[in-house]
Design a protein around this motif. Structure first.
Motif, mmCIF file in Angstrom:
data_model
loop_
_atom_site.group_PDB
_atom_site.id
_atom_site.type_symbol
_atom_site.label_atom_id
_atom_site.label_comp_id
_atom_site.label_asym_id
_atom_site.label_seq_id
_atom_site.Cartn_x
_atom_site.Cartn_y
_atom_site.Cartn_z
ATOM 1 N N MET A 1 24.614 -56.620 8.698
ATOM 2 C CA MET A 1 23.300 -56.437 8.120
ATOM 3 C C MET A 1 23.464 -55.703 6.791
ATOM 4 N N SER A 2 22.725 -56.139 5.809
ATOM 5 C CA SER A 2 22.803 -55.547 4.478
ATOM 6 C C SER A 2 21.901 -54.318 4.365
ATOM 7 N N ILE A 3 22.151 -53.532 3.339
ATOM 8 C CA ILE A 3 21.317 -52.343 3.105
ATOM 9 C C ILE A 3 19.885 -52.762 2.807
ATOM 10 N N SER A 4 19.718 -53.829 2.043
ATOM 11 C CA SER A 4 18.358 -54.283 1.736
ATOM 12 C C SER A 4 17.654 -54.796 2.994
ATOM 13 N N GLY A 5 18.401 -55.423 3.902
ATOM 14 C CA GLY A 5 17.826 -55.873 5.160
ATOM 15 C C GLY A 5 17.346 -54.709 6.010
ATOM 16 N N ILE A 6 18.160 -53.662 6.068
ATOM 17 C CA ILE A 6 17.782 -52.463 6.822
ATOM 18 C C ILE A 6 16.550 -51.822 6.200
ATOM 19 N N SER A 7 16.514 -51.760 4.875
ATOM 20 C CA SER A 7 15.361 -51.175 4.181
ATOM 21 C C SER A 7 14.105 -51.991 4.435
ATOM 22 N N ASN A 8 14.224 -53.313 4.455
ATOM 23 C CA ASN A 8 13.060 -54.164 4.722
ATOM 24 C C ASN A 8 12.540 -53.984 6.142
ATOM 25 N N ILE A 9 13.444 -53.808 7.094
ATOM 26 C CA ILE A 9 13.029 -53.573 8.475
ATOM 27 C C ILE A 9 12.298 -52.245 8.585
ATOM 28 N N ALA A 10 12.841 -51.208 7.940
ATOM 29 C CA ALA A 10 12.182 -49.895 7.959
ATOM 30 C C ALA A 10 10.823 -49.970 7.271
ATOM 31 N N LEU A 11 10.731 -50.705 6.184
ATOM 32 C CA LEU A 11 9.467 -50.860 5.469
ATOM 33 C C LEU A 11 8.434 -51.570 6.341
ATOM 34 N N SER A 12 8.856 -52.589 7.083
ATOM 35 C CA SER A 12 7.911 -53.270 7.976
ATOM 36 C C SER A 12 7.431 -52.324 9.073
ATOM 37 N N GLY A 13 8.311 -51.435 9.533
ATOM 38 C CA GLY A 13 7.901 -50.433 10.521
ATOM 39 C C GLY A 13 6.880 -49.469 9.963
ATOM 40 N N MET A 14 7.078 -49.044 8.713
ATOM 41 C CA MET A 14 6.108 -48.133 8.091
ATOM 42 C C MET A 14 4.762 -48.829 7.880
ATOM 43 N N ARG A 15 4.800 -50.091 7.460
ATOM 44 C CA ARG A 15 3.540 -50.841 7.276
ATOM 45 C C ARG A 15 2.803 -51.000 8.602
ATOM 46 N N SER A 16 3.537 -51.300 9.653
ATOM 47 C CA SER A 16 2.917 -51.488 10.963
ATOM 48 C C SER A 16 2.295 -50.194 11.471
ATOM 49 N N GLN A 17 2.984 -49.087 11.271
ATOM 50 C CA GLN A 17 2.430 -47.804 11.710
ATOM 51 C C GLN A 17 1.218 -47.412 10.862
ATOM 52 N N THR A 18 1.206 -47.791 9.593
ATOM 53 C CA THR A 18 0.038 -47.539 8.749
ATOM 54 C C THR A 18 -1.166 -48.319 9.272
ATOM 55 N N THR A 19 -0.942 -49.565 9.668
ATOM 56 C CA THR A 19 -2.015 -50.371 10.267
ATOM 57 C C THR A 19 -2.505 -49.726 11.554
ATOM 58 N N ARG A 20 -1.571 -49.268 12.353
ATOM 59 C CA ARG A 20 -1.915 -48.621 13.625
ATOM 60 C C ARG A 20 -2.720 -47.346 13.396
ATOM 61 N N ILE A 21 -2.333 -46.541 12.420
ATOM 62 C CA ILE A 21 -3.048 -45.303 12.119
ATOM 63 C C ILE A 21 -4.462 -45.611 11.640
ATOM 64 N N GLY A 22 -4.613 -46.675 10.849
ATOM 65 C CA GLY A 22 -5.951 -47.075 10.401
ATOM 66 C C GLY A 22 -6.846 -47.460 11.561
ATOM 67 N N ALA A 23 -6.312 -48.188 12.540
ATOM 68 C CA ALA A 23 -7.090 -48.575 13.714
ATOM 69 C C ALA A 23 -7.471 -47.345 14.541
ATOM 70 N N ILE A 24 -6.546 -46.412 14.681
ATOM 71 C CA ILE A 24 -6.827 -45.182 15.433
ATOM 72 C C ILE A 24 -7.924 -44.382 14.743
ATOM 73 N N ALA A 25 -7.841 -44.261 13.418
ATOM 74 C CA ALA A 25 -8.867 -43.529 12.666
ATOM 75 C C ALA A 25 -10.227 -44.195 12.825
ATOM 76 N N ASN A 26 -10.249 -45.512 12.797
ATOM 77 C CA ASN A 26 -11.497 -46.239 12.984
ATOM 78 C C ASN A 26 -12.069 -45.990 14.376
ATOM 79 N N ASN A 27 -11.197 -45.966 15.383
ATOM 80 C CA ASN A 27 -11.651 -45.688 16.752
ATOM 81 C C ASN A 27 -12.266 -44.305 16.878
ATOM 82 N N VAL A 28 -11.594 -43.307 16.324
ATOM 83 C CA VAL A 28 -12.093 -41.932 16.427
ATOM 84 C C VAL A 28 -13.401 -41.788 15.656
ATOM 85 N N ALA A 29 -13.478 -42.401 14.477
ATOM 86 C CA ALA A 29 -14.695 -42.304 13.668
ATOM 87 C C ALA A 29 -15.890 -42.962 14.348
#
Length: 101
Positions: free
Chosen positions: A1-29
């Motif tokens: 696996m390349s460094i750019s591949g690892i970075s892209n996987i980590a970036l997709s994880g951060m994007r997914s958690q950002t989506t998840r946090i937005g849904a949680i905030a919407n639920n609480v609000a």
């Protein structure tokens, strides 16, 4: 696996958690909004590597305590992905310095 591949996987994880946090905030609000359908975030792996988030309404009620627990979990997952991304960036920078020398 390349460094750019690892970075892209980590970036997709951060994007997914950002989506998840937005849904949680919407639920609480909207926890006291009548007939509000709680948003549930499901994470699925992508064949090329990484993860993808999908947000779907559910019939269950909003529990602020569960929302807070989910928020802490999403924060920790985001931080873990950010550390992997930063490590990949540091490795890339180190390789560029070696190449220049």
């Amino acid at each position: 696996m390349s460094i750019s591949g690892i970075s892209n996987i980590a970036l997709s994880g951060m994007r997914s958690q950002t989506t998840r946090i937005g849904a949680i905030a919407n639920n609480v609000a909207n926890s006291s909004t009548p007939d509000y359908a709680r948003l549930n975030t499901s994470l699925t792996s992508v064949a090329s590597g990484g993860v993808q988030a999908a947000v779907n309404p559910t019939a269950s009620d909003v529990d602020p305590a569960t929302g807070l627990t989910d928020l802490i979990e999403a924060e920790q997952a985001y931080k873990a992905n950010a550390v992997v991304f930063e490590t990949g960036a540091d490795m890339w920078e180190m390789l560029m310095n070696i190449k220049r020398d």
